[in-house]
Scaffold this motif. Structure first.
Motif, PDB file in Angstrom:
ATOM      1  N   ASP A  48       0.910  -1.136   0.203  1.00  0.00           N
ATOM      2  CA  ASP A  48       0.060   0.044  -0.047  1.00  0.00           C
ATOM      3  C   ASP A  48       0.880   1.204   0.057  1.00  0.00           C
ATOM      4  N   PRO A  49       0.763   2.234  -1.089  1.00  0.00           N
ATOM      5  CA  PRO A  49       1.792   3.294  -1.196  1.00  0.00           C
ATOM      6  C   PRO A  49       1.141   4.233   0.011  1.00  0.00           C
ATOM      7  N   GLU A  50       0.014   4.094   0.486  1.00  0.00           N
ATOM      8  CA  GLU A  50      -0.256   5.343   1.620  1.00  0.00           C
ATOM      9  C   GLU A  50       0.707   5.039   2.629  1.00  0.00           C
ATOM     10  N   GLY A  51       0.913   6.391   3.148  1.00  0.00           N
ATOM     11  CA  GLY A  51       1.844   6.528   4.300  1.00  0.00           C
ATOM     12  C   GLY A  51       3.343   6.452   4.045  1.00  0.00           C
ATOM     13  N   PHE A  52       3.649   6.265   2.783  1.00  0.00           N
ATOM     14  CA  PHE A  52       5.205   6.459   2.341  1.00  0.00           C
ATOM     15  C   PHE A  52       5.484   7.671   1.843  1.00  0.00           C
ATOM     16  N   ASP A  53       6.506   8.451   2.324  1.00  0.00           N
ATOM     17  CA  ASP A  53       6.745   9.794   1.949  1.00  0.00           C
ATOM     18  C   ASP A  53       7.570   9.953   0.961  1.00  0.00           C
ATOM     19  N   PHE A  54       7.273   9.374  -0.334  1.00  0.00           N
ATOM     20  CA  PHE A  54       7.879   9.649  -1.602  1.00  0.00           C
ATOM     21  C   PHE A  54       6.835   9.403  -2.685  1.00  0.00           C
ATOM     22  N   ASP A  55       7.325   9.952  -3.721  1.00  0.00           N
ATOM     23  CA  ASP A  55       6.418   9.954  -5.006  1.00  0.00           C
ATOM     24  C   ASP A  55       6.926   8.772  -5.919  1.00  0.00           C
ATOM     25  N   ALA A  56       6.116   7.651  -5.957  1.00  0.00           N
ATOM     26  CA  ALA A  56       6.419   6.462  -6.722  1.00  0.00           C
ATOM     27  C   ALA A  56       6.297   6.822  -8.015  1.00  0.00           C
ATOM     28  N   SER A  57       5.632   7.758  -8.603  1.00  0.00           N
ATOM     29  CA  SER A  57       5.812   8.143 -10.020  1.00  0.00           C
ATOM     30  C   SER A  57       7.038   8.602 -10.368  1.00  0.00           C
ATOM     31  N   ALA A  58       7.620   9.472  -9.430  1.00  0.00           N
ATOM     32  CA  ALA A  58       8.905  10.184  -9.848  1.00  0.00           C
ATOM     33  C   ALA A  58      10.073   9.067  -9.699  1.00  0.00           C
ATOM     34  N   VAL A  59      10.028   7.951  -9.067  1.00  0.00           N
ATOM     35  CA  VAL A  59      10.802   6.944  -8.868  1.00  0.00           C
ATOM     36  C   VAL A  59      10.594   6.127 -10.420  1.00  0.00           C
ATOM     37  N   GLU A  60       9.713   5.840 -10.715  1.00  0.00           N
ATOM     38  CA  GLU A  60       9.469   4.956 -11.936  1.00  0.00           C
ATOM     39  C   GLU A  60      10.042   5.883 -13.086  1.00  0.00           C
ATOM     40  N   ARG A  61       9.665   7.278 -12.901  1.00  0.00           N
ATOM     41  CA  ARG A  61       9.899   8.051 -14.181  1.00  0.00           C
ATOM     42  C   ARG A  61      11.593   8.223 -14.088  1.00  0.00           C
ATOM     43  N   HIS A  62      12.257   8.186 -12.989  1.00  0.00           N
ATOM     44  CA  HIS A  62      13.780   8.260 -13.182  1.00  0.00           C
ATOM     45  C   HIS A  62      14.319   6.830 -13.599  1.00  0.00           C
ATOM     46  N   LEU A  63      13.556   5.857 -13.147  1.00  0.00           N
ATOM     47  CA  LEU A  63      13.968   4.460 -13.649  1.00  0.00           C
ATOM     48  C   LEU A  63      13.799   4.223 -15.220  1.00  0.00           C
ATOM     49  N   ARG A  64      12.766   4.727 -15.739  1.00  0.00           N
ATOM     50  CA  ARG A  64      12.559   4.969 -17.072  1.00  0.00           C
ATOM     51  C   ARG A  64      13.689   5.636 -17.882  1.00  0.00           C
ATOM     52  N   GLU A  65      13.765   6.843 -17.189  1.00  0.00           N
ATOM     53  CA  GLU A  65      14.704   7.738 -17.853  1.00  0.00           C
ATOM     54  C   GLU A  65      16.198   6.773 -18.014  1.00  0.00           C
ATOM     55  N   ARG A  66      16.435   6.503 -16.988  1.00  0.00           N
ATOM     56  CA  ARG A  66      17.763   5.538 -16.737  1.00  0.00           C
ATOM     57  C   ARG A  66      17.720   4.353 -17.844  1.00  0.00           C
ATOM     58  N   GLY A  67      16.684   3.755 -18.181  1.00  0.00           N
ATOM     59  CA  GLY A  67      16.372   2.645 -18.867  1.00  0.00           C
ATOM     60  C   GLY A  67      16.606   3.114 -20.424  1.00  0.00           C
ATOM     61  N   ASP A  68      16.093   4.351 -20.657  1.00  0.00           N
ATOM     62  CA  ASP A  68      16.145   4.941 -21.872  1.00  0.00           C
ATOM     63  C   ASP A  68      17.678   5.387 -22.363  1.00  0.00           C
ATOM     64  N   ARG A  69      18.386   5.837 -21.238  1.00  0.00           N
ATOM     65  CA  ARG A  69      19.773   5.921 -21.368  1.00  0.00           C
ATOM     66  C   ARG A  69      20.625   4.799 -21.744  1.00  0.00           C
ATOM     67  N   ILE A  70      20.227   3.776 -21.111  1.00  0.00           N
ATOM     68  CA  ILE A  70      21.088   2.561 -21.371  1.00  0.00           C
ATOM     69  C   ILE A  70      20.875   1.866 -22.795  1.00  0.00           C
ATOM     70  N   VAL A  71      19.539   1.999 -23.080  1.00  0.00           N
ATOM     71  CA  VAL A  71      19.340   1.216 -24.381  1.00  0.00           C
ATOM     72  C   VAL A  71      19.709   2.248 -25.592  1.00  0.00           C
ATOM     73  N   ALA A  72      19.570   3.500 -25.384  1.00  0.00           N
ATOM     74  CA  ALA A  72      20.136   4.349 -26.363  1.00  0.00           C
ATOM     75  C   ALA A  72      21.768   4.182 -26.606  1.00  0.00           C
ATOM     76  N   GLU A  73      22.561   4.109 -25.525  1.00  0.00           N
ATOM     77  CA  GLU A  73      24.028   3.714 -25.498  1.00  0.00           C
ATOM     78  C   GLU A  73      24.222   2.342 -26.392  1.00  0.00           C
ATOM     79  N   ALA A  74      23.430   1.402 -25.831  1.00  0.00           N
ATOM     80  CA  ALA A  74      23.764  -0.012 -26.624  1.00  0.00           C
ATOM     81  C   ALA A  74      23.182   0.321 -28.119  1.00  0.00           C
ATOM     82  N   ALA A  75      22.401   0.981 -28.436  1.00  0.00           N
ATOM     83  CA  ALA A  75      21.911   1.280 -29.738  1.00  0.00           C
ATOM     84  C   ALA A  75      22.973   2.016 -30.507  1.00  0.00           C
ATOM     85  N   GLU A  76      23.608   2.888 -29.812  1.00  0.00           N
ATOM     86  CA  GLU A  76      24.692   3.737 -30.450  1.00  0.00           C
ATOM     87  C   GLU A  76      25.948   2.910 -30.655  1.00  0.00           C
ATOM     88  N   ARG A  77      26.242   1.921 -29.795  1.00  0.00           N
ATOM     89  CA  ARG A  77      27.400   1.051 -29.999  1.00  0.00           C
ATOM     90  C   ARG A  77      27.029   0.140 -31.186  1.00  0.00           C
TER      91      ARG A  77
END
Length: 147
Positions: A48-77
């Protein structure tokens, strides 16, 4: 022999090493390299996300952006080696399940294995081991050489 090769990556040193193998094989067989990064669901200890003091959507967005960088670097190689490449960041999956699901349309999976042993392997599990057991597509597991 191979027309489509799947390369799942977490951006680790082992994955970077395995990418060399994937690009080499794709180049030799004029295959398309499919680079996949998986962002698992954000997990709450009690479900249950209630009671947690962080924004799960911000965490997911950060992880998505990291994933985008990882696949872009592999595609560049891959592009530098003259290999056709497609990328995907899958969000909200268990890594081994997303990888196995992606094997339906490929001829080979090339992925890193971290070579965990003993208690660490028992506690952490092994995505590569699960993919090896569950995939009907051949899997080349590449281990980072020890120093």
């Amino acid at each position: 022999m191979y027309q489509d090769i799947l390369f799942p990556t977490d951006g680790s040193d082992g994955a970077e090493y395995a990418l060399d193998h994937a690009v080499d094989l794709a180049g030799r067989y004029d295959a398309t390299l499919h680079v996949l990064h998986v962002v698992a669901d954000v997990w709450y200890p009690d479900g249950d996300p209630e009671g947690f003091d962080f924004d799960a959507s911000a965490v997911e967005r950060h992880l998505r952006e990291r994933g985008d960088r990882i696949v872009a670097e592999a595609a560049e190689r891959a592009g530098e080696a003259g290999v056709d490449c497609e990328t995907e960041v899958a969000v909200g999956y268990t890594p081994h399940r997303a990888i196995v699901d992606a094997t339906d349309d490929v001829d080979l999976v090339v992925m890193a294995t971290h070579g965990r042993r003993g208690l660490e392997r028992l506690l952490m599990g092994s995505v590569a081991e699960k993919v090896l057991r569950l995939s009907e597509t051949p899997v080349l597991a590449v281990r980072l050489p020890s120093e």
